[in-house]
Design a protein around this motif. Sequence first.
Motif, mmCIF file in Angstrom:
data_model
loop_
_atom_site.group_PDB
_atom_site.id
_atom_site.type_symbol
_atom_site.label_atom_id
_atom_site.label_comp_id
_atom_site.label_asym_id
_atom_site.label_seq_id
_atom_site.Cartn_x
_atom_site.Cartn_y
_atom_site.Cartn_z
ATOM 1 N N HIS A 29 -64.571 -44.469 24.724
ATOM 2 C CA HIS A 29 -63.602 -44.921 25.713
ATOM 3 C C HIS A 29 -62.468 -45.652 24.999
ATOM 4 N N ARG A 87 -53.737 -41.989 29.878
ATOM 5 C CA ARG A 87 -54.366 -41.758 31.174
ATOM 6 C C ARG A 87 -53.398 -41.038 32.124
ATOM 7 N N THR A 92 -57.474 -38.725 31.421
ATOM 8 C CA THR A 92 -58.763 -39.298 31.059
ATOM 9 C C THR A 92 -58.576 -40.238 29.882
ATOM 10 N N ASP A 94 -61.107 -40.442 27.648
ATOM 11 C CA ASP A 94 -62.112 -39.974 26.702
ATOM 12 C C ASP A 94 -61.443 -39.589 25.384
ATOM 13 N N GLU B 75 -63.471 -45.747 34.489
ATOM 14 C CA GLU B 75 -63.851 -44.360 34.244
ATOM 15 C C GLU B 75 -65.183 -44.353 33.525
ATOM 16 N N LEU B 77 -67.645 -42.584 31.399
ATOM 17 C CA LEU B 77 -67.847 -41.414 30.559
ATOM 18 C C LEU B 77 -69.337 -41.205 30.387
#
Lengths: 103, 165
Positions: A29, A87, A92, A94, B75, B77
């Motif tokens: 993250h 983002r 995302t 990730d 978020e 993950l």
Amino acid sequence: MTISIPTTVIIMVLGLIGIGIYALLTTRHLLKVIVALQLLVKGAMLALVLAGRLTGQEDLGQSLAITVIIADTIVAVIGMALAVQVRRVIGTLDLRSLTSLRR
Amino acid sequence: MLHVLIAAATLVCAIQAVRAARLLVSALWLAGASALVALEMYLLGAPEIAVIELSVGAGLVTVLFVFAINLTGEENLDERRMIPRPLAWVLLFSAGALLLIFILPGINQPATGQVYGTFREIFWEDRQLDTLLQILMILAGVLGVLGLLSDQKTDLTPSQKEHRA
């Protein structure tokens, strides 16, 4: 048994740096990466202050620690700005989806 | 004794900051770790650094974190890691061993280095270039915050982006 102050601080430094490195290696993250960097740098900063104290050059160590604080904060701010924009554009946070090299 | 307590509490805060599932909780644990590091610095005889660390590390960065989390949203993950966990442990222990190899020989040596001057002299006179670079970094940080705050309406479609580029 008493533990001396330098030993305690060194354990603290090693712990902070270790936790920071582990989190940097494992997290995916983008914002968690910044948390890990903050922890890592706090350890380094504490080490600078301790080194200044141990060598009798407290003022030198402290003036270096100020530089580290500023650099660390700027890294965090720019990282967060980057995260917000990533983002917005990719959708995302990730880290794996930031690469264009698909496996 | 106080130092041991602070060290233990800092490490707990750090571990929780890394482990917490929610980002907001993680940011709050990070602020706690930062405040404890500031306290330790105060006890080590560096009150100026402690104040700056407390206001910047525990205050400003936490506020910015909450702000960034607000903008990006939570978020979750999935649990897959960047690298396998055993490899992470191996790398971690080798880094720790290297640090110890470098730190341990010097820890009990008497202070021999000459003292370069007071804090003010070192900061403003000996390290002028560093101070200048710090000012530049702060400017870069301001630009970063502007990026963080930049308006939401520049949501371009991919074709528009290509056109603009």
